[in-house]
Write a protein that holds these residues in place. Structure first.
Motif, PDB file in Angstrom:
ATOM      1  N   LYS A 246      -9.553 -12.640   4.585  1.00  0.00           N
ATOM      2  CA  LYS A 246      -8.240 -12.108   4.989  1.00  0.00           C
ATOM      3  C   LYS A 246      -7.763 -11.199   3.890  1.00  0.00           C
ATOM      4  O   LYS A 246      -8.124 -11.364   2.723  1.00  0.00           O
ATOM      5  CB  LYS A 246      -7.248 -13.262   5.181  1.00  0.00           C
ATOM      6  CG  LYS A 246      -7.212 -13.834   6.591  1.00  0.00           C
ATOM      7  CD  LYS A 246      -6.014 -14.769   6.703  1.00  0.00           C
ATOM      8  CE  LYS A 246      -5.620 -15.094   8.122  1.00  0.00           C
ATOM      9  NZ  LYS A 246      -6.689 -15.508   9.016  1.00  0.00           N
ATOM     10  N   LEU A 247      -6.941 -10.217   4.258  1.00  0.00           N
ATOM     11  CA  LEU A 247      -6.357  -9.356   3.227  1.00  0.00           C
ATOM     12  C   LEU A 247      -5.059 -10.029   2.775  1.00  0.00           C
ATOM     13  O   LEU A 247      -4.108 -10.141   3.536  1.00  0.00           O
ATOM     14  CB  LEU A 247      -6.074  -7.968   3.805  1.00  0.00           C
ATOM     15  CG  LEU A 247      -5.541  -6.956   2.812  1.00  0.00           C
ATOM     16  CD1 LEU A 247      -6.593  -6.651   1.747  1.00  0.00           C
ATOM     17  CD2 LEU A 247      -5.113  -5.663   3.508  1.00  0.00           C
ATOM     18  N   ALA A 250      -2.125  -5.827   0.087  1.00  0.00           N
ATOM     19  CA  ALA A 250      -2.535  -4.433   0.240  1.00  0.00           C
ATOM     20  C   ALA A 250      -2.008  -3.625  -0.935  1.00  0.00           C
ATOM     21  O   ALA A 250      -1.231  -4.122  -1.748  1.00  0.00           O
ATOM     22  CB  ALA A 250      -1.998  -3.876   1.548  1.00  0.00           C
ATOM     23  N   SER A 254      -7.053  -3.866  -3.291  1.00  0.00           N
ATOM     24  CA  SER A 254      -6.790  -4.866  -2.272  1.00  0.00           C
ATOM     25  C   SER A 254      -7.239  -6.227  -2.787  1.00  0.00           C
ATOM     26  O   SER A 254      -8.238  -6.327  -3.506  1.00  0.00           O
ATOM     27  CB  SER A 254      -7.576  -4.543  -1.006  1.00  0.00           C
ATOM     28  OG  SER A 254      -7.380  -3.192  -0.666  1.00  0.00           O
ATOM     29  N   SER A 270      -5.533  -0.017   0.353  1.00  0.00           N
ATOM     30  CA  SER A 270      -5.357  -0.415   1.742  1.00  0.00           C
ATOM     31  C   SER A 270      -3.908  -0.205   2.145  1.00  0.00           C
ATOM     32  O   SER A 270      -3.014  -0.229   1.314  1.00  0.00           O
ATOM     33  CB  SER A 270      -5.761  -1.878   1.930  1.00  0.00           C
ATOM     34  OG  SER A 270      -5.100  -2.672   0.972  1.00  0.00           O
ATOM     35  N   LEU A 274      -1.799  -3.718   6.888  1.00  0.00           N
ATOM     36  CA  LEU A 274      -2.989  -4.533   7.112  1.00  0.00           C
ATOM     37  C   LEU A 274      -2.851  -5.919   6.499  1.00  0.00           C
ATOM     38  O   LEU A 274      -3.666  -6.801   6.757  1.00  0.00           O
ATOM     39  CB  LEU A 274      -4.212  -3.841   6.510  1.00  0.00           C
ATOM     40  CG  LEU A 274      -4.706  -2.602   7.255  1.00  0.00           C
ATOM     41  CD1 LEU A 274      -5.772  -1.891   6.460  1.00  0.00           C
ATOM     42  CD2 LEU A 274      -5.217  -2.994   8.636  1.00  0.00           C
ATOM     43  N   GLN A 277      -4.119  -9.594   7.692  1.00  0.00           N
ATOM     44  CA  GLN A 277      -5.064  -9.481   8.803  1.00  0.00           C
ATOM     45  C   GLN A 277      -6.467  -9.948   8.407  1.00  0.00           C
ATOM     46  O   GLN A 277      -6.837  -9.968   7.250  1.00  0.00           O
ATOM     47  CB  GLN A 277      -5.136  -8.022   9.267  1.00  0.00           C
ATOM     48  CG  GLN A 277      -3.829  -7.566   9.873  1.00  0.00           C
ATOM     49  CD  GLN A 277      -4.055  -6.562  10.962  1.00  0.00           C
ATOM     50  OE1 GLN A 277      -5.153  -6.103  11.162  1.00  0.00           O
ATOM     51  NE2 GLN A 277      -2.985  -6.216  11.666  1.00  0.00           N
ATOM     52  N   LEU A 279     -10.416  -9.502   8.037  1.00  0.00           N
ATOM     53  CA  LEU A 279     -11.257  -8.355   7.705  1.00  0.00           C
ATOM     54  C   LEU A 279     -12.673  -8.830   7.425  1.00  0.00           C
ATOM     55  O   LEU A 279     -12.949 -10.025   7.401  1.00  0.00           O
ATOM     56  CB  LEU A 279     -10.684  -7.586   6.522  1.00  0.00           C
ATOM     57  CG  LEU A 279     -10.428  -8.324   5.203  1.00  0.00           C
ATOM     58  CD1 LEU A 279     -11.704  -8.695   4.484  1.00  0.00           C
ATOM     59  CD2 LEU A 279      -9.558  -7.445   4.318  1.00  0.00           C
ATOM     60  N   ASP A 354     -12.134  -3.225   8.214  1.00  0.00           N
ATOM     61  CA  ASP A 354     -11.083  -3.889   8.980  1.00  0.00           C
ATOM     62  C   ASP A 354     -11.694  -4.707  10.116  1.00  0.00           C
ATOM     63  O   ASP A 354     -12.918  -4.770  10.253  1.00  0.00           O
ATOM     64  CB  ASP A 354     -10.057  -2.871   9.500  1.00  0.00           C
ATOM     65  CG  ASP A 354     -10.621  -1.995  10.602  1.00  0.00           C
ATOM     66  OD1 ASP A 354     -11.781  -2.235  11.035  1.00  0.00           O
ATOM     67  OD2 ASP A 354      -9.938  -1.054  11.036  1.00  0.00           O
ATOM     68  N   ASN A 355     -10.826  -5.301  10.935  1.00  0.00           N
ATOM     69  CA  ASN A 355     -11.372  -6.216  11.944  1.00  0.00           C
ATOM     70  C   ASN A 355     -12.155  -5.514  13.041  1.00  0.00           C
ATOM     71  O   ASN A 355     -12.800  -6.148  13.856  1.00  0.00           O
ATOM     72  CB  ASN A 355     -10.259  -7.095  12.535  1.00  0.00           C
ATOM     73  CG  ASN A 355      -9.122  -6.239  13.045  1.00  0.00           C
ATOM     74  OD1 ASN A 355      -9.265  -5.012  13.131  1.00  0.00           O
ATOM     75  ND2 ASN A 355      -8.000  -6.852  13.372  1.00  0.00           N
ATOM     76  N   PHE A 360     -12.480   0.512   4.866  1.00  0.00           N
ATOM     77  CA  PHE A 360     -11.162   0.863   4.339  1.00  0.00           C
ATOM     78  C   PHE A 360     -11.160   2.274   3.764  1.00  0.00           C
ATOM     79  O   PHE A 360     -10.145   2.951   3.748  1.00  0.00           O
ATOM     80  CB  PHE A 360     -10.751  -0.143   3.249  1.00  0.00           C
ATOM     81  CG  PHE A 360     -10.119  -1.386   3.810  1.00  0.00           C
ATOM     82  CD1 PHE A 360     -10.364  -1.784   5.120  1.00  0.00           C
ATOM     83  CD2 PHE A 360      -9.255  -2.145   3.023  1.00  0.00           C
ATOM     84  CE1 PHE A 360      -9.772  -2.926   5.625  1.00  0.00           C
ATOM     85  CE2 PHE A 360      -8.658  -3.284   3.519  1.00  0.00           C
ATOM     86  CZ  PHE A 360      -8.920  -3.689   4.824  1.00  0.00           C
ATOM     87  N   LEU A 363     -10.209   4.743   6.600  1.00  0.00           N
ATOM     88  CA  LEU A 363      -9.100   4.475   7.530  1.00  0.00           C
ATOM     89  C   LEU A 363      -8.064   5.580   7.475  1.00  0.00           C
ATOM     90  O   LEU A 363      -7.837   6.159   6.434  1.00  0.00           O
ATOM     91  CB  LEU A 363      -8.462   3.121   7.199  1.00  0.00           C
ATOM     92  CG  LEU A 363      -9.186   1.932   7.816  1.00  0.00           C
ATOM     93  CD1 LEU A 363      -8.542   0.633   7.333  1.00  0.00           C
ATOM     94  CD2 LEU A 363      -9.174   1.994   9.333  1.00  0.00           C
TER      95      LEU A 363
END
Ligand SMILES: Nc1ncnc2c1ncn2[C@@H]1O[C@H](COP(=O)(O)OP(=O)(O)O)[C@@H](O)[C@H]1O
Ligand SMILES: [Mg+2]
Lengths: 363, 394, 336
Positions: A246-247, A250, A254, A270, A274, A277, A279, A354-355, A360, A363
């Motif tokens: 999990k993040l 951010a 990260s 990041s 996010l 969330q 990851l 990411d999921n 990253f 993004l």
């Protein structure tokens, strides 16, 4: 200068879409490799460039001219096929001269170009032989020679090495690399499913999956900064280990909250949205280290299987995930099957996605 | 049992099966029997065709090698050669035909009883004359009265007949029975009727295999369907059509062109089917490579596909050749029974009607018609078999 | 000699005409839609047109001949079967009514059924046996070649060969026909075999079986060889004997091929008329449909209506096989 330009190229066979829209610009003289798993549409794309397959939608330009409707022979391309596709009833010389004869070229000119190409590929002693009297490697060189004689602006290869045995494959690969040196103005597009070929030959690699481009970049870009988990797993051998996390924070860097309760900070920025969330993060086997005293443990588990190759040792470790984690350690590691082991890696060697699997970095 | 043991055991079992055993002998004998059953009819025909026609008519061909007994008639020398000795008139000489020798088994003086007396015995005949015939054919005929008339007296005898082989039958059928002419007619029909459909079918097969076009699948299905259409369906409409066209142009309805085209039409489904099976299996990359090299479809066909399809072309050529050469129906309908157009099969059928009892004519004629196809068959059998295998829809 | 020259001339003209068409049409296409020395756009357009025209140039003659010699006649035969003897006046179904009341037709139909039952079965059976046996002897190829040879002989030639075998001489004189000689040797009366009603059908069928067995043998032998060796070895291990292996292991694996051979011979049987024509011409109750049709085509100047009606009956018998063939071929093409 642009050698080859694909704009939103699509291909369907009846109702099945095979290529879903490909954009790509290739510079003149560049060596581009299409790589991807079997059935992802590499050959289809190449054959559309060649003019052997009609283009369902989109624009194809060669040297700045739209060639969608131009037949293969008029596109200034040459193609080397996986099965060599030599004309079995013609001698090596006739095989190489065929295209120019069809074009009603001057006899002396044909002679000159064929002998030049034969010289370049050390085929001169075999000019009078039929293909069946040649070895696999020689046949492939004839196929390349036949393409050279056409003096193409774009040179296309469809898995030219996959019918050769391992040793010949290396030798012929080097020959193709030399060919590229010798023809600096010729754009080359090379299709393979073998990432080693891709890494060693390409100026830039195009990774394809299911009819879409996953990433375009130099071999090292793909290795160091894969755009998504697909590319991450496809480039590099053994494949990158991917795990979930999990993040937790951010920012410019990260912080990952690992399932084992540890936090790990990576120097990758990041977006704030996010935070919290799910990851995925990855680390290449060759970047893995055994945990020393104050290292943060990333993964741990018991050793299931050891491959000792001398220069390196591969450990397959069951860390509770779906796939076993592979670690590549230098030299001969002092580990036994069943040992519990903790692993870590330098923070700058981690890749974070990411999921949806997008890196990253992109993004 | 380990894998290698299993293998060892199975191979010894198989070997054991193959080793000479009563079963093997039975197999050899049955094959031999079958081969004899299948070849003996043709063999009998061949043997008969080179036998003397008189022998052929009276004895089976399987006796052809053995000498046979035959009842024969000879005449003595003419009465003008008689001599008068010891009070009797004598005729002397040899009964063998000029330049030949005989082996007399018995003799007599009437046709009812040609074996009345042993050779070498002087025998008294009913009218008081005496006759002696030696084994080698020397005879002495004596009478108390003077021989009269201009012709010699008849002697009936039995002699050993040696087998006589001759090519006379062939000489006769080739010249006076018109088989020579028919042979040329057959060639004239067969060669173009073989080449034309091959060319047409090869182009069509290429188009159906490698060219972009609408209705490809449908056309192929039609060809396969037509493969089994009985010839009989076509005859009446075509005969009418030919007559109409001939009337329109004021020419005869029977012509070589007409039959070539008919055979072309009838041979095409198989030709297209066979050739398409082969041509569509040529490596796709070779054809694409030629396309990249700038070859048009016509170039590809002529310079790549045609040379590479030689085995399939040969297979079909043999089929079509045999079929056309052996055909009777199409030839009868489209060439007719006129003497100038009669092909071998037609001639054979006619001989069967007009010379039905003359086996020397029939056997020799039949063999003449068979020589070409059988030669083709034995020299090119390999291609024929390949074509058969490709041709059966599996 | 003259005859040979004129034959050669006619032949070369025939073949040359054909070659001329293909080369000429291609050349013409190149003239009308040139692509060398044109602007790229023009060349591309011309090439596209040329390559959509060319398939039809290639297929043209084939389609023409298939249509003219097979498709059109099938349709026209159907039409003519409802017409009178000259093919001019419409007579409704009276040809068919006549046909089904005609004793000769009934006899032909009966005989044809007999032929269809016996010839394919016998040829396939012998072909299978011979294929299996010859694969086990070292001189099998020579044997096969000899048994295959009648394939090269015309039906009419074969008829003469067999007529000679069936030849009949009255008792007392030497028989020159092999069959009667054999019968006499066994102590029976010689017979005029092809004139014995009903049984003569069998003697005619033997001729076709003699010819077709080689075909069946060649195909079935290839099929037998295509069977994986392991299945036989497994059966041997299971203790099966030779006959069991043949009927329980080998034959079931080649059912498909047997069906193909069977149907191919069935079609041949329906078409064969030469043998009957040459041997009996339908006398002594040996008539078959194909010969009867031939007969009506020419009898008394020819009766096209009745002839066509018989042809339609033959065609009807073939249709199921035709459908089966097309289905098979399509299934096969989808596999590829
Ligand atoms: N002629 C065709 N008709 C239908 N589908 C095709 C055809 N050719 C290729 N495909 C499909 O297109 C996809 C891409 O094929 P290809 O380009 O050959 O893959 P690869 O990347 O292995 O070269 C595959 O899923 C294949 O099944
Ligand atoms: Mg491919």
């Amino acid at each position: 200068m642009t050698g080859l330009k694909l704009t939103n190229i699509k291909k369907s066979y009846g109702k099945t879409d095979v290529i879903h829209g490909v954009d790509l610009e290739v510079q003149k003289g560049e060596f581009i490799v299409f790589v991807g798993p079997s059935g992802c549409g590499k050959s289809t794309l190449l054959r559309m460039i060649a003019g052997l397959e009609s283009i369902t939608d989109g624009d194809l330009e060669i040297s700045g001219e739209r060639v969608n409707d131009l037949p293969a022979a008029m596109r200034g391309i040459a193609m080397v096929f996986q099965t060599y596709a030599l004309y079995p009833h013609m001698t090596v010389y006739d095989n190489m001269a065929f295209g120019m004869r069809i074009a009603k070229a001057d006899k002396a000119e044909i002679e000159k170009r064929v002998t030049d190409a034969a010289d370049m590929l050390q085929l001169t002693p075999y000019l009078d032989r039929l293909p069946k009297a040649l070895s696999g490697g020689q046949r492939q060189r004839v196929a390349i020679g036949r393409a050279i004689v056409r003096n193409p602006t774009v040179f296309l290869f469809d898995e030219p090495l996959s019918n050769l045995d391992a040793a010949l494959r290396v030798a012929t690969r080097i020959e193709i690399a030399n060919l590229k040196e010798g023809l600096p103005d010729t754009t080359m597009v090379y299709v393979t499913h073998d990432q080693v070929e891709a890494m060693t030959l390409a100026d830039r690699i195009v990774v394809l999956s299911a009819g879409l481009i996953e990433q375009v970049g130099t071999p090292l870009e793909l290795y160091n900064k894969p755009a998504n988990t697909f590319v991450a797993k496809f480039i590099g051998s053994p494949a990158m280990n991917i795990s979930k996390a999990k993040l937790s924070k951010a920012g410019d860097s990260s912080v990952l909250a690992l399932p084992n309760g540890n936090s790990f900070e990576v120097p990758i920025s990041s977006a704030a949205g996010l935070e919290g969330q799910d990851l995925e993060w990855g680390v290449r086997p060759e970047d893995m280290l055994i945990c020393q005293d104050n290292d943060t443990e990333l993964l741990s588990g018991s050793v299931m299987f050891i491959e000792s190759l001398g220069e390196v040792t591969l450990l397959h470790i069951d860390c509770g995930g779906e796939d076993s984690v592979v670690a590549k350690l230098p030299g001969i590691a002092d580990v036994k099957k069943g040992d519990q082991i903790s692993l870590t890696a330098p923070a700058d060697k981690l890749h974070v996605f990411d999921n949806k699997g997008v890196s990253f970095l992109y993004l | 049992m380990s894998a290698t043991q299993t293998q060892a055991r199975s191979s010894t079992l198989v070997q054991r099966m193959k080793r000479i055993s009563p079963l093997t002998i039975v197999v050899h004998l049955s094959v031999l029997l079958l081969v004899i059953m299948w070849t003996i009819p043709t063999f009998g025909l061949l043997v008969s065709s080179i036998r003397d026609k008189d022998q052929l008519a009276v004895s089976g061909w399987w006796t052809a090698l053995s000498s046979s007994e035959q009842n024969l008639i000879a005449r003595t020398n003419a009465p003008s050669t008689q001599v008068f000795e010891n009070g009797v008139y004598i005729l002397k000489g040899n009964i063998a035909p000029e330049g030949e020798s005989v082996e007399v088994l018995a003799f007599g003086s009437s046709s009812q009883d040609p074996s009345a007396f042993e050779p070498g015995t002087t025998s008294t005949l009913r009218n008081g004359n005496t006759l002696n015939v030696e084994t080698n054919g020397d005879y002495v005929f004596s009478s108390e009265k003077e021989f009269t008339g201009s012709r010699g007296k008849r002697i009936f005898y039995q002699a050993v007949e040696k087998p006589r082989w001759t090519l006379d039958n062939y000489r006769e059928v080739l010249s006076s029975e018109g088989l020579g002419q028919s042979f040329i007619n057959s060639l004239t029909v067969t060669i173009p009727a073989t080449i034309i459909p091959i060319l047409i079918a090869a182009f069509a097969a290429y188009a159906l295999s490698w060219m972009q076009m609408p209705f490809r699948g449908l056309l192929l299905a039609v060809v396969i369907g037509l493969l089994v259409v009985p010839l009989q369906m076509s005859l009446i409409p075509l005969l009418r059509l030919y007559n109409e066209i001939a009337m329109y142009f004021g020419v005869g309805a029977k012509s070589y062109l007409g039959i070539w085209l008919a055979h072309t039409g009838f041979g095409l489904p198989l030709a297209i089917y066979l050739l398409r099976n082969y041509i569509s299996n040529l490596p796709r990359e070779i054809i694409e490579s030629a396309r990249v090299d700038g070859a048009t479809d016509f170039d590809i066909f002529r310079r790549i596909v045609l040379p590479l399809s030689f085995p399939a072309l040969a297979s079909f050529a043999i089929f079509q050749f045999l079929w056309v050469w052996n055909d009777l129906l199409v030839a009868t309908v489209f060439l007719g029974n006129g003497d100038e157009f009669l092909v071998l099969t037609g001639r054979l059928r006619e001989l069967l009607g007009s010379r039905g009892g003359n086996w020397e004519i029939l056997t020799a004629s039949a063999f003449v018609t068979m020589i070409v196809p059988i030669t083709v068959f034995f020299t090119l059998q390999r291609y024929l078999v390949r074509g058969l295998l490709a041709g059966s829809v599996k | 000699m003259d005859q040979i020259y004129s034959a050669l001339l006619t032949m070369s003209l025939g073949v040359a005409g054909c070659i001329l068409y293909f080369w000429g049409s291609n050349w013409l296409l190149g003239i009308i839609f040139p692509f060398r020395g044109q602007s790229h756009e023009q060349a591309a357009r011309n090439l596209r047109i040329a390559s959509s025209v060319r398939p039809w140039l290639f297929l043209g003659p084939a389609l023409f001949f298939l249509f003219l010699y097979l498709v059109y006649p099938v349709i026209d035969s159907l039409r003519l079967s409802f017409m009178g003897r000259s093919g001019e006046e419409f007579v409704g179904i009276s040809n068919y009514v006549w046909l089904f009341n005609d004793p000769e037709f009934q006899e032909s139909l009966k005989n044809n059924v007999l032929w269809l039952l016996i010839v394919p079965a016998a040829s396939t059976f012998f072909g299978l046996i011979i294929a299996a046996l010859t694969d086990r002897v070292s001189w099998g190829n020579i044997a096969k070649s000899l048994i295959f040879m009648p394939m090269a002989i015309s039906f009419i030639g074969a008829s003469i060969i067999w007529k000679f075998i069936y030849d009949y001489r009255p008792t007392g004189s030497d028989q020159i026909g092999l069959l009667n000689a054999f019968v006499e040797y066994l102590g029976f009366e010689p017979q005029a075999w092809i004139a014995v009603p009903f049984w003569n059908n069998l003697f005619l069928m033997i001729i076709l079986v003699w010819i077709q067995t080689g075909f069946a043998m060649v195909i079935l032998s290839a099929a037998l060889r295509g069977i994986p060796e392991e299945t036989v070895e497994a059966a041997v291990l299971d203790g099966a004997n030779g006959l069991q292996i043949f009927f329980k292991i080998l034959v079931p694996q080649i059912w498909g091929t047997i069906a193909v051979v069977w149907t191919t011979i069935t079609i041949t049987v329906l078409k064969v008329f030469d043998i009957v024509l040459a041997m009996t011409n339908g006398q002594w109750n040996s008539q078959v449909l194909a010969n009867m049709m031939f007969d009506w085509m020419f009898r008394g100047g020819g009766d096209f209506g009745r002839g066509a009606a018989i042809a339609v009956i033959i065609m009807v018998a073939v249709v199921p096989i035709m459908v089966w063939n097309i289905r098979n071929a399509q299934a096969q093409m989808e596999d590829r």
